[in-house]
Design an enzyme around this catalytic site. Structure first.
Site, mmCIF file in Angstrom:
data_model
loop_
_atom_site.group_PDB
_atom_site.id
_atom_site.type_symbol
_atom_site.label_atom_id
_atom_site.label_comp_id
_atom_site.label_asym_id
_atom_site.label_seq_id
_atom_site.Cartn_x
_atom_site.Cartn_y
_atom_site.Cartn_z
ATOM 1 N N HIS A 12 0.751 -1.124 0.116
ATOM 2 C CA HIS A 12 0.117 -0.111 -0.115
ATOM 3 C C HIS A 12 0.766 1.262 0.040
ATOM 4 O O HIS A 12 0.327 2.338 0.843
ATOM 5 C CB HIS A 12 -0.920 0.075 1.156
ATOM 6 N N HIS A 59 -2.107 4.194 9.654
ATOM 7 C CA HIS A 59 -0.685 4.823 10.153
ATOM 8 C C HIS A 59 -0.825 5.976 11.050
ATOM 9 O O HIS A 59 -0.365 6.966 10.668
ATOM 10 C CB HIS A 59 -0.071 5.048 8.877
ATOM 11 N N HIS A 193 10.181 -3.759 3.928
ATOM 12 C CA HIS A 193 10.789 -2.375 4.137
ATOM 13 C C HIS A 193 11.034 -1.934 5.456
ATOM 14 O O HIS A 193 10.254 -2.718 6.497
ATOM 15 C CB HIS A 193 9.746 -1.385 3.470
ATOM 16 N N GLU A 240 3.848 -5.785 8.420
ATOM 17 C CA GLU A 240 2.498 -5.446 7.783
ATOM 18 C C GLU A 240 2.065 -6.723 6.814
ATOM 19 O O GLU A 240 1.039 -6.874 6.889
ATOM 20 C CB GLU A 240 2.733 -4.331 6.559
HETATM 21 C C1 DHB Z 1 6.214 3.356 2.643
HETATM 22 C C2 DHB Z 1 5.543 2.081 2.691
HETATM 23 C C3 DHB Z 1 4.552 1.879 3.392
HETATM 24 O O1 DHB Z 1 4.032 0.576 3.702
HETATM 25 C C4 DHB Z 1 4.077 2.732 4.447
HETATM 26 O O2 DHB Z 1 2.970 2.809 5.110
HETATM 27 C C5 DHB Z 1 4.746 4.069 4.268
HETATM 28 C C6 DHB Z 1 5.771 4.125 3.155
HETATM 29 C C7 DHB Z 1 7.479 3.270 1.605
HETATM 30 O O3 DHB Z 1 7.900 2.355 1.036
HETATM 31 O O4 DHB Z 1 7.682 4.574 1.333
HETATM 32 FE FE FE Z 2 2.333 0.843 5.592
#
Ligand code: DHB
Ligand code: FE
Length: 292
Positions: A12, A59, A193, A240
């Site tokens: 997302h 978030h 990530h 996540e």
């Molecule tokens: C990014 C990915 C995420 O799932 C998020 O909530 C905020 C940022 C990213 O890759 O920048």
């Molecule tokens: Fe996220």
């Protein structure tokens, strides 16, 4: 009877929404991504679910850290895009399905999943970006939306096993709703990530692809992965991915992976997309491929 016709896993990543909204999703950076998600949009036009039940995480947009619910379900008639600091995304509001959402809430709670009932919430990139991935930029979303939020932000998060079992309970809830409507369930977020700290920028495509293989074919092999392993292998926000296990739990034991597309990096993440249909009850007939 309502029926789960599809399971969708997608990251997302907020940059996807921003690039679509700003008309900047072009050039070398986006070329492969645009081609990859178009296949999923075409499939979605065939599947045409009446309701998208979107398992996502907030978030700190609708919910502050003052109180953090583990699992929440949105029962409102409408959900507006959240202002995440730069104004709300210029995407349509989501039309809810209150009657169905209350039915699911009741079924889950009587099944001993203690859902928080949310009568009002704005939805952030965790929910709106998956809709944009699957539907592009329509003037109205062509489905009703039921948001189901999972806390993956504040320790302690629920276990993967709990998420998987929640998915099973959702399936039971859906199938006990009398109306003949079709439902696509989304698991969102991930894949690897890490947005902060010394390891910021971590991406582990090999771990993600192995995890995806197992999540699809043998979810029992991934449902008990510890939070520590997710954080170590897939970064602090890689956790996540437990939301994809809710989606997987709502599908049959045997599924066909109709399509998979991954790309790294998109923003700071390994972007992942999988489309699942129940093996014994397919709604489309092909396995799709993306011609690079
Ligand atoms: C990014 C990915 C995420 O799932 C998020 O909530 C905020 C940022 C990213 O890759 O920048
Ligand atoms: Fe996220």
């Amino acid at each position: 009877m309502a029926k789960v016709v599809a399971g969708i896993g997608t990251s997302h990543i907020p940059l996807i929404g921003a690039a679509m909204d700003n008309g900047s999703m072009h050039g070398e950076y986006w070329q492969r991504f645009v081609g990859g998600v178009q296949v999923a949009r075409d499939w979605m036009e065939t599947v045409k679910p009446d309701v998208c039940l979107i398992v996502f995480n907030d978030h700190a947009s609708a919910f502050s850290l003052e109180s953090v619910a583990t699992f929440s379900i949105g029962v409102a008639p409408e959900f507006h895009p959240a202002d995440e600091g730069y104004g709300p995304r210029q995407v349509p509001s989501c039309q809810g399905h209150s009657e169905f959402a209350w039915h699911i809430a009741e079924s889950l709670i009587l099944d001993e999943f203690d859902m928080t009932i949310v009568n009002q919430m704005d939805v952030d990139h965790g929910l709106t970006v998956p809709l944009s991935v699957m539907y592009g930029q329509p003037s109205e979303w062509p489905c009703k939306v039921i948001p189901l939020a999972v806390n993956v932000v504040q320790y302690p998060q629920p276990t993967g096993n709990r998420c998987f079992n929640l998915g099973k309970a959702i399936r039971k809830a859906v199938e006990s709703f009398p109306d003949d409507i079709t439902v696509a369930i989304f698991g969102t977020g991930g894949l690897s990530h890490q947005l902060q700290g010394e390891r910021a920028g971590l991406i582990n495509t090999e771990y993600d692809c192995n995890w995806l293989d197992k999540m699809v074919e043998d979810p029992m092999a991934v449902k008990d992965i510890s939070h520590t392993e997710y954080i170590r292998e897939a970064g602090s926000e890689g956790i996540e991915a437990i939301m994809w296990l809710v989606m997987r739990g709502a599908m049959d034991e045997k599924v066909d992976e109709v399509y998979r597309f991954t790309h790294a990096p998109v923003s700071n993440s390994h972007y992942g997309l999988t489309l699942l249909e129940n093996k014994c009850d397919r709604v489309t007939s092909d396995v799709l491929t993306f011609k690079e």
